[in-house]
Design an enzyme around this catalytic site. Structure first.
Site, short mmCIF file in Angstrom:
data_model
loop_
_atom_site.label_atom_id
_atom_site.label_comp_id
_atom_site.label_asym_id
_atom_site.label_seq_id
_atom_site.Cartn_x
_atom_site.Cartn_y
_atom_site.Cartn_z
N ARG A 1 0.82 -1.21 0.00
CA ARG A 1 0.00 0.00 0.00
C ARG A 1 0.86 1.27 0.00
O ARG A 1 0.36 2.35 -0.29
CB ARG A 1 -0.91 0.01 1.24
CG ARG A 1 -1.97 -1.07 1.23
CD ARG A 1 -2.62 -1.19 2.56
NE ARG A 1 -3.30 0.03 2.95
CZ ARG A 1 -4.61 0.25 2.80
NH1 ARG A 1 -5.36 -0.67 2.26
NH2 ARG A 1 -5.14 1.38 3.17
N GLU B 1 -2.34 5.74 -20.46
CA GLU B 1 -2.03 4.71 -19.47
C GLU B 1 -0.55 4.30 -19.55
O GLU B 1 0.10 4.12 -18.53
CB GLU B 1 -2.97 3.51 -19.66
CG GLU B 1 -2.72 2.30 -18.79
CD GLU B 1 -2.76 2.58 -17.28
OE1 GLU B 1 -3.19 3.67 -16.87
OE2 GLU B 1 -2.32 1.71 -16.52
#
Ligand code: M6R
Length: 614
Positions: A27, A485
């Site tokens: 994370r 992207e």
């Protein structure tokens, strides 16, 4: 973003906490800490840096044998720099309790002034520490731990996932949630808490998600949940199907590479269950979606952040073309603060891998408030966005650990394609093209064959260009979002500046960047007809200004070999599958460049997997 793990039970607490924290490392974090009981007191060990540094500290102090209950935390700085002092857990003045927190307390400044006036002293610059002192204040007024926590929680504005241990109550862990995920793991004679599922996977797969405003008490034997009115809530546990292996690297050097190579299966899992084997039609009945849901819908908003936003841009092309309904795509951070024209004839689609992104969640709530129907495309079962949607279509990508999104993106695009087929038939009352559906079913097989071939070529090209400091990515039409992207991916993990642009827009500005040191990655697919020709012209404009080209193009696109030897060939398919096929070489390219630049690929600097703050 920050991570929380907590344990109560008979096991030694440190190994449980460390295992949980390691599984939350993806994370993103800058410091870590734990709290546990020792000789009847609360002991905190925390440090700036990695979990390894924390482990060393615990080892030095011979604390590895400490007993439960305990809490662990990885911090991603918001208020106060990354430092030992600002790392969680945080104590109150008298060390009677310790708190770990994810989220942001928006009224912390006001609370801190109040508490300072009352004589509390602070040891950190964090917003979290006010929570400890606020609870202490209620304890001082005679409240029991649970009551003190509830009263303190009511004073907090902002987002929080909280876990608290009290010196005078070593038989319990306390948790509270508002706009930041908390998941409770159930065991036999033991219970767990975490901010994210992977931390629980080594221990249990039976989980309960806490809702906003709820507070829970965990003991070894029991989990009791209370709503904001203080009434006990009975909630059935959910079974998490992800196995431990899918959250491990499985022989790959990085999660990102593993996840890139998992895309064929992820796409297969996402599509197979939704295509009726008998009639070949898309069927979302198992997801609770029927034709009625779309009655009266005149406009769609797709709202998301980052990579999921790019999937949304692809969705616009697909849905507008197949269904003929206007689709607006917006960044969640923009959408939530503007005045979108929404009513009950609007369908709001939230796209989010984690299902916890703060801006996307806030946009969803805003759209709901204005009367829109809400459908979400999420990867994490039971996540907040999923729970707050009228309908949720889960991508079956499995856990995505690497911060850089890869398989989540291609499965989101796959889901949007399925949705466009479904709406074409049920809303526009037109038959979807059977060839396209068949092509989607054979896509996993094609990818399995092509990916390693692309990878070999990309390794070669990357060696030539890994030192470049700027890249330009160009695409048109359905490949324009893929150019965006590709650029995002290389920025994120290789720390290389890159710009994604609509190829036709290049001459309006970015053409000024073209020079020998700036490679341009151009995406051109023959399936797009005239657009292919136009993109070829744009590539020629780059080459004629001595700009090096890396071409990701259809097999047999001879024209490009005249401009560059750095060509990655993609097999011919149907137009709607181009985004999936063309993005994978760009993911591999970003990965290889990052590897050659020695970057921390799975945990890029400053980034977090799940962005639960604004
Ligand atoms: O979990 P979400 O899909 O809502 O996350 C949105 C973005 O934060 C995410 O896609 C981010 O851009 C990724 N790191 C991209 O690789």
């Amino acid at each position: 973003m920050c991570g929380i793990v907590g344990y109560i039970g008979e096991r030694k607490v440190i190994p449980v906490l460390m295992e949980g924290l390691r599984r939350l490392e993806y994370r993103g974090y800058d410091s870590a800490g734990v709290v546990f009981f020792r000789k009847g007191a609360l002991e905190v060990v925390k440090t700036k840096g990695r979990i390894l540094d924390l482990e060393e500290k615990l080892f030095e102090k011979c604390y590895v044998d400490a007993a439960a209950p305990g809490l662990g935390h990885t911090r991603w700085a918001t208020h106060g720099e990354p430092s030992d002092k600002n790392a969680h857990p945080h104590f109150d003045c008298t060390r009677s309790l310790a708190v770990v927190h994810n989220g942001i307390i928006e009224n912390y400044y006001q609370l801190k002034s109040e508490l300072l006036e009352k004589g509390h002293f602070f040891s950190s610059a964090t917003d979290t520490e006010v929570i400890a002192h606020l609870i202490e204040e209620f304890l001082k007024r005679g409240c029991a731990p649970f009551e003190a926590l509830c009263k303190a929680a009511k004073r907090l504005k902002g987002s929080y996932a909280l876990a608290v241990v009290f010196k005078k109550d070593p038989e319990a862990l306390f948790v509270a949630r508002n706009q930041s995920p908390v998941v409770i793991g159930l065991g036999e004679g033991e219970n767990f808490v975490a901010s994210d599922i992977p931390a629980l996977l080594p221990f249990t797969r039976e989980v309960i998600f806490l809702e906003d405003g709820e507070v829970a008490i965990l003991t070894k034997e029991k989990v009791s949940i209370f709503n904001p009115e203080g009434k006990e809530v009975i909630r059935e546990p959910v079974k998490i199907e992800w196995d431990l292996a899918s959250a491990e690297k499985g022989g790959y050097p990085h999660f990102m590479l593993k996840e890139i190579y998992e895309q064929p299966e992820a796409i297969q899992h996402t599509s197979l269950g939704r295509i009726n084997q008998q009639n070949g039609e898309v069927d979302f009945s198992a997801d609770g979606l029927s034709e009625d849901f779309f009655k009266g819908i005149k406009k769609l908003f797709i709202v998301a952040c980052g990579t999921s936003f790019h999937a949304g841009l692809v969705g616009k092309y697909l849905i507008e073309e197949k269904v003929g309904i206007p689709v607006e795509v917006d960044l969640a951070s923009e959408f939530r603060y503007r005045n979108p024209l929404i009513n009950e004839n609007t369908l709001f689609i939230a796209i989010s891998q984690s299902g916890e992104t703060a801006d996307t969640l806030a946009s969803l709530r805003e759209a709901k408030k204005r009367g829109a129907k809400v459908l979400s495309i999420c990867n994490v079962v039971g996540s907040t966005i999923a729970r707050e949607s009228d309908v949720v279509l889960y991508t079956q990508a499995g856990p995505e650990i690497s911060v850089a999104s890869t398989k989540a993106f291609t499965t989101q695009v796959c889901m949007l394609l399925l949705l466009s087929f479904y709406m074409q038939k049920r809303v526009a009352k037109r038959e979807p093209d059977k060839n396209e559906l068949e092509a989607l079913l054979s896509l996993p097989g094609i990818l399995k064959k092509e990916m390693s071939l692309w990878h070999e070529k990309i390794k070669e090209i990357s060696k030539k260009w890994y030192f470049a400091e700027d890249f330009l990515y160009l695409g048109r039409n359905i490949l324009f979002p893929i150019a965006l992207e590709g650029a995002l991916k290389i920025k994120e993990i290789a720390y290389t500046h890159a710009e994604g642009y609509a190829a036709g827009e290049m001459k309006h500005g970015p053409i000024a960047l073209i020079e020998e040191k700036v490679p341009t990655v151009v995406l051109a697919a023959k399936e797009t007809g005239i657009i292919y020709e136009k993109t070829l012209s744009n590539a020629e404009e780059v080459a004629s200004r001595r700009g090096p080209l890396i071409a990701v193009v259809s097999k047999g696109a001879e024209e490009f070999y005249k401009l560059t030897q750095d060509v990655i060939e993609v097999p011919l398919t149907v137009k709607v599958l181009l985004p999936i096929l063309y993005v994978i070489p760009l993911q591999l390219f970003a990965y290889e460049i990052a590897a050659l630049r020695g970057c921390d690929i799975d945990k890029p600097r400053n980034l977090a997997k799940s962005v639960t703050v604004e």
